[in-house]
Design an enzyme around this catalytic site. Structure first.
Site, PDB file in Angstrom:
ATOM      1  CG  ASP A 105     -15.496   9.600   3.064  1.00 43.49           C
ATOM      2  OD1 ASP A 105     -16.135   9.541   4.130  1.00 43.49           O
ATOM      3  OD2 ASP A 105     -15.870  10.235   2.061  1.00 43.49           O
TER       4      ASP A 105
HETATM    5  N1  URA Z   1     -16.170  15.028   2.602  1.00 39.25           N
HETATM    6  C1  URA Z   1     -16.187  13.811   2.014  1.00 39.25           C
HETATM    7  O1  URA Z   1     -16.946  13.555   1.083  1.00 39.25           O
HETATM    8  N2  URA Z   1     -15.306  12.892   2.465  1.00 39.25           N
HETATM    9  C2  URA Z   1     -14.433  13.127   3.463  1.00 39.25           C
HETATM   10  O2  URA Z   1     -13.653  12.244   3.816  1.00 39.25           O
HETATM   11  C3  URA Z   1     -14.434  14.405   4.055  1.00 39.25           C
HETATM   12  C4  URA Z   1     -15.315  15.337   3.621  1.00 39.25           C
END
Ligand code: URA
Length: 255
Positions: free
Chosen positions: A121
């Site tokens: 993310d």
């Molecule tokens: N899980 C999440 O919620 N975000 C990420 O970036 C990776 C795994």
């Protein structure tokens, strides 16, 4: 019989993915060797049998490029984006900074089309592998291959007593899916804030955040620390990237 011959400056430019002018400059600085001897003459001819190196790096042997990026927050895991800075922007900026000396861990992108192996993310930090090796990427991301991805997270809210067993059994995420069994380790807990380590075998959208939400906690900081046997190099700064070492490459291929 010797193979087709090419001018050295052209060979270096094409092999390193740099301009002819940059290749000439590298040659004049003594950064290019042919069969172990420094060669400054761009007019000299080389063929496929010759071993040409730039900064000690062979220009012909590598089929794929493998980079480790310490992804910082506020950058998106994409190759291009009309609004946000991407991980590829970071890689290109770093290549430009290292243009005068690639050293052991620098790299040449050339015409390669590297991409991030999976997504983090925008606000997640940590280990991101970038490569043009599609087969390896596919294997690392396939839930069937059981390649562990380990995250460090800071979460707010009380971690319920049954959280570890719920993760281990496979948490139901909303109405959408039941997660594969995952490992939750509580590293510390105080004043409604816990630090945890979470190991997943899959990588669905916002998965760590959503699984934590299911146990009544919210993720306030998230960092990926490993993927298979490949560990984030914590000596790197967020935003830095480098080539994988030979050992790391072997490990990730065996993951
Ligand atoms: N899980 C999440 O919620 N975000 C990420 O970036 C990776 C795994």
């Amino acid at each position: 019989m010797a193979g087709k011959e090419t001018r050295l400056d052209k060979y270096v430019a094409e092999g390193a993915g740099i301009t002819r002018k940059e290749a000439k400059s590298a040659l004049s600085k003594g950064r290019v060797s042919v069969n172990g001897e420094v060669c400054k003459n761009g007019d000299s001819k080389v063929s496929a049998e010759d071993e040409v190196t730039l900064d000690g790096r062979s220009l012909k042997t590598e089929e794929f490029l493998y980079l480790m990026l310490y992804k910082p927050a506020r950058v998106v895991s994409a190759t291009e984006d009309s609004r946000d800075r991407t991980v590829l922007d970071l890689v290109r900026e770093q290549q430009a900074e290292n243009a005068d000396s690639v050293g052991d861990t620098g790299f040449f992108l050339g015409k390669r089309e590297i991409f991030p192996v999976g997504r983090l993310d925008k606000d997640t930090e940590g280990l991101l592998l970038l490569t043009d090796d599609g087969e390896l990427a596919h294997r690392l991301l396939s839930p069937k291959k059981h390649v562990d991805k380990v995250y460090f997270a800071r979460i707010s809210g009380e971690v319920p007593e049954d959280a570890v067993s719920r993760f281990a059994a496979g948490i139901q995420v909303g109405q959408e899916y039941q997660a594969l069994p995952a490992k939750l380790e509580v590293l510390s807990s105080a004043d409604g804030v816990s630090e945890v380590k979470i190991t997943l075998r899959e990588g669905k959208f916002h998965q760590v955040k959503r699984m934590c939400h299911e146990i009544g906690c919210e993720v306030t900081y998230l960092k990926r620390i490993s993927m298979g046997k490949l560990l984030l190099d914590e000596t790197m700064q967020p935003g830095e990237c480098r080539r994988l070492t030979a050992e790391e490459l072997e490990e990730i291929k065996r993951s």
